[in-house]
Design a protein around this motif. Structure first.
Motif, mmCIF file in Angstrom:
data_model
loop_
_atom_site.group_PDB
_atom_site.id
_atom_site.type_symbol
_atom_site.label_atom_id
_atom_site.label_comp_id
_atom_site.label_asym_id
_atom_site.label_seq_id
_atom_site.Cartn_x
_atom_site.Cartn_y
_atom_site.Cartn_z
ATOM 1 N N THR A 1 25.526 97.948 -73.852
ATOM 2 C CA THR A 1 24.110 97.789 -74.185
ATOM 3 C C THR A 1 23.541 99.195 -74.277
ATOM 4 O O THR A 1 23.623 99.959 -73.306
ATOM 5 C CB THR A 1 23.380 96.965 -73.104
ATOM 6 N N THR B 1 20.068 97.539 -78.099
ATOM 7 C CA THR B 1 21.063 96.901 -78.969
ATOM 8 C C THR B 1 22.294 96.560 -78.144
ATOM 9 O O THR B 1 22.763 97.379 -77.353
ATOM 10 C CB THR B 1 21.480 97.856 -80.108
ATOM 11 N N PRO C 1 23.791 101.840 -84.011
ATOM 12 C CA PRO C 1 22.946 101.701 -85.203
ATOM 13 C C PRO C 1 22.443 103.092 -85.634
ATOM 14 O O PRO C 1 21.975 103.867 -84.800
ATOM 15 C CB PRO C 1 21.774 100.839 -84.721
ATOM 16 N N PRO D 1 17.932 102.703 -85.712
ATOM 17 C CA PRO D 1 17.396 101.601 -84.912
ATOM 18 C C PRO D 1 15.895 101.438 -85.173
ATOM 19 O O PRO D 1 15.169 102.426 -85.263
ATOM 20 C CB PRO D 1 17.670 102.028 -83.473
#
Length: 178
Positions: free
Chosen positions: A67, A81, A133, A136
Protein backbone atom coordinates in the motif's frame (compact mmCIF):
# COMPACT_ATOMS: atom_id res chain seq x y z
CA UNK A 1 17.09 -2.73 4.46
CA UNK A 2 19.19 -4.15 7.23
CA UNK A 3 19.00 -7.88 6.49
CA UNK A 4 20.98 -9.51 3.72
CA UNK A 5 18.60 -11.36 1.40
CA UNK A 6 21.07 -12.23 -1.35
CA UNK A 7 21.10 -15.86 -2.33
CA UNK A 8 24.40 -17.27 -3.59
CA UNK A 9 23.68 -19.09 -6.83
CA UNK A 10 26.36 -21.70 -6.05
CA UNK A 11 24.47 -22.60 -2.84
CA UNK A 12 21.01 -22.95 -4.44
CA UNK A 13 19.70 -26.51 -4.87
CA UNK A 14 19.13 -27.60 -8.48
CA UNK A 15 16.24 -29.94 -7.67
CA UNK A 16 14.08 -27.87 -5.28
CA UNK A 17 12.80 -24.30 -5.12
CA UNK A 18 14.28 -21.92 -2.55
CA UNK A 19 11.40 -19.96 -0.99
CA UNK A 20 11.57 -16.38 0.28
CA UNK A 21 9.09 -14.30 2.28
CA UNK A 22 10.10 -10.66 2.66
CA UNK A 23 8.16 -8.31 4.93
CA UNK A 24 10.37 -5.33 5.79
CA UNK A 25 10.19 -3.90 9.30
CA UNK A 26 9.37 -0.21 9.91
CA UNK A 27 13.02 0.81 9.43
CA UNK A 28 13.16 -1.06 6.12
CA UNK A 29 9.84 0.45 5.00
CA UNK A 30 11.14 3.95 5.81
CA UNK A 31 14.31 3.35 3.77
CA UNK A 32 12.31 2.13 0.74
CA UNK A 33 9.79 4.98 1.14
CA UNK A 34 12.64 7.51 1.08
CA UNK A 35 14.39 5.81 -1.86
CA UNK A 36 11.20 5.87 -3.96
CA UNK A 37 10.05 9.35 -2.87
CA UNK A 38 6.78 8.14 -1.35
CA UNK A 39 4.69 9.86 1.31
CA UNK A 40 3.93 6.50 2.90
CA UNK A 41 4.48 2.75 2.50
CA UNK A 42 2.56 0.02 4.35
CA UNK A 43 1.96 -3.70 4.13
CA UNK A 44 4.91 -4.41 1.83
CA UNK A 45 5.42 -8.09 1.18
CA UNK A 46 7.23 -10.12 -1.45
CA UNK A 47 6.69 -13.88 -1.35
CA UNK A 48 7.93 -16.42 -3.85
CA UNK A 49 10.80 -18.69 -4.74
CA UNK A 50 13.93 -19.09 -6.82
CA UNK A 51 14.25 -22.29 -8.84
CA UNK A 52 16.54 -23.78 -11.45
CA UNK A 53 15.58 -23.67 -15.10
CA UNK A 54 17.69 -26.20 -16.92
CA UNK A 55 21.25 -26.70 -15.74
CA UNK A 56 22.53 -23.12 -15.60
CA UNK A 57 19.62 -20.66 -15.58
CA UNK A 58 17.34 -19.57 -12.72
CA UNK A 59 13.83 -18.14 -12.33
CA UNK A 60 12.62 -15.91 -9.52
CA UNK A 61 8.82 -15.81 -9.26
CA UNK A 62 6.76 -14.12 -6.59
CA UNK A 63 3.87 -11.92 -5.62
CA UNK A 64 4.42 -8.31 -4.54
CA UNK A 65 1.90 -6.54 -2.37
CA UNK A 66 2.06 -3.01 -0.96
CA UNK A 67 0.00 0.00 0.00
CA UNK A 68 1.67 3.21 -1.17
CA UNK A 69 0.85 6.86 -0.54
CA UNK A 70 1.93 9.41 -3.15
CA UNK A 71 1.11 13.09 -3.70
CA UNK A 72 -1.71 13.84 -6.16
CA UNK A 73 -0.30 15.38 -9.35
CA UNK A 74 -3.05 18.03 -9.28
CA UNK A 75 -3.64 18.90 -5.61
CA UNK A 76 -0.56 17.39 -3.88
CA UNK A 77 -2.96 15.73 -1.41
CA UNK A 78 -2.08 12.15 -0.40
CA UNK A 79 -3.34 9.41 -2.74
CA UNK A 80 -3.37 5.82 -1.44
CA UNK A 81 -2.93 2.97 -3.94
CA UNK A 82 -2.93 -0.78 -3.35
CA UNK A 83 -0.49 -2.74 -5.50
CA UNK A 84 -0.75 -6.52 -5.93
CA UNK A 85 1.25 -7.87 -8.86
CA UNK A 86 3.08 -11.02 -9.94
CA UNK A 87 6.83 -10.56 -10.36
CA UNK A 88 9.13 -12.73 -12.44
CA UNK A 89 12.81 -12.58 -13.37
CA UNK A 90 14.75 -15.02 -15.53
CA UNK A 91 18.50 -15.12 -14.90
CA UNK A 92 20.44 -16.47 -17.87
CA UNK A 93 24.02 -17.74 -17.59
CA UNK A 94 24.68 -17.05 -21.31
CA UNK A 95 22.90 -13.68 -21.46
CA UNK A 96 24.46 -11.37 -24.05
CA UNK A 97 24.38 -7.58 -24.07
CA UNK A 98 23.08 -6.28 -27.41
CA UNK A 99 25.87 -5.06 -29.70
CA UNK A 100 23.94 -2.10 -31.14
CA UNK A 101 24.57 1.27 -29.44
CA UNK A 102 20.81 1.87 -29.42
CA UNK A 103 18.37 -0.98 -28.99
CA UNK A 104 14.83 -1.37 -27.78
CA UNK A 105 14.08 -3.65 -24.88
CA UNK A 106 10.79 -5.47 -25.43
CA UNK A 107 8.07 -4.52 -22.96
CA UNK A 108 7.76 -7.08 -20.20
CA UNK A 109 11.29 -8.40 -20.77
CA UNK A 110 12.22 -10.08 -17.51
CA UNK A 111 15.60 -11.56 -18.45
CA UNK A 112 18.86 -10.56 -16.83
CA UNK A 113 22.42 -11.80 -16.77
CA UNK A 114 23.06 -14.36 -14.03
CA UNK A 115 25.59 -13.13 -11.50
CA UNK A 116 26.99 -14.80 -8.40
CA UNK A 117 23.91 -13.83 -6.35
CA UNK A 118 20.17 -13.32 -6.76
CA UNK A 119 18.71 -10.73 -4.37
CA UNK A 120 14.93 -10.92 -3.87
CA UNK A 121 14.97 -7.65 -1.85
CA UNK A 122 16.43 -5.62 -4.71
CA UNK A 123 13.93 -7.25 -7.11
CA UNK A 124 11.16 -6.27 -4.67
CA UNK A 125 12.19 -2.59 -4.62
CA UNK A 126 12.66 -2.50 -8.41
CA UNK A 127 9.27 -4.15 -9.06
CA UNK A 128 7.57 -1.77 -6.62
CA UNK A 129 9.11 1.28 -8.31
CA UNK A 130 7.95 0.04 -11.73
CA UNK A 131 4.41 -0.64 -10.43
CA UNK A 132 3.89 2.81 -8.87
CA UNK A 133 1.26 4.97 -10.57
CA UNK A 134 3.15 7.59 -12.62
CA UNK A 135 0.46 10.26 -12.20
CA UNK A 136 -1.52 9.53 -9.03
CA UNK A 137 -4.69 11.61 -8.97
CA UNK A 138 -7.17 12.10 -6.14
CA UNK A 139 -10.76 11.25 -7.14
CA UNK A 140 -12.39 14.28 -8.74
CA UNK A 141 -9.16 16.33 -8.95
CA UNK A 142 -9.12 18.35 -12.16
CA UNK A 143 -6.68 20.89 -13.51
CA UNK A 144 -8.17 24.29 -13.99
CA UNK A 145 -7.43 25.94 -17.28
CA UNK A 146 -4.54 28.37 -17.13
CA UNK A 147 -3.69 30.80 -19.90
CA UNK A 148 -0.30 32.37 -20.46
CA UNK A 149 0.55 34.84 -23.19
CA UNK A 150 2.17 38.18 -23.92
CA UNK A 151 0.59 41.28 -22.36
CA UNK A 152 -2.17 42.70 -24.57
CA UNK A 153 -2.88 39.43 -26.39
CA UNK A 154 -5.56 36.82 -25.72
CA UNK A 155 -4.31 33.49 -24.34
CA UNK A 156 -4.89 30.39 -26.45
CA UNK A 157 -7.40 28.01 -24.86
CA UNK A 158 -7.79 24.25 -25.15
CA UNK A 159 -10.73 24.91 -27.48
CA UNK A 160 -8.49 26.98 -29.78
CA UNK A 161 -6.02 24.09 -30.03
CA UNK A 162 -8.61 21.72 -31.46
CA UNK A 163 -7.84 21.06 -35.14
CA UNK A 164 -11.18 22.19 -36.57
CA UNK A 165 -11.83 25.11 -34.20
CA UNK A 166 -10.24 27.57 -36.65
CA UNK A 167 -12.30 26.22 -39.55
CA UNK A 168 -15.50 26.50 -37.52
CA UNK A 169 -14.68 30.12 -36.69
CA UNK A 170 -13.96 30.83 -40.37
CA UNK A 171 -17.23 29.18 -41.43
CA UNK A 172 -19.15 31.25 -38.87
CA UNK A 173 -17.46 34.44 -40.05
CA UNK A 174 -18.32 33.64 -43.70
CA UNK A 175 -21.96 33.02 -42.79
CA UNK A 176 -22.12 36.47 -41.14
CA UNK A 177 -20.86 38.10 -44.32
CA UNK A 178 -23.63 36.50 -46.45
Amino acid sequence: MTTNTSLRVADLPQNAPTPFDLRPDSKGLDAIKTELGLLGLRKLSFVGDVRAQGKRDWILAGKLGATVIQPCVVTLEPVTTRIDIPVSRVYLKDWQNPDEPEFEIPEGDETEALGAEIDPASVMVEALSLALPQYPRKDGAELEQAGYTEPGKQAMTDEDAKPFAGLANLRDALKKDE
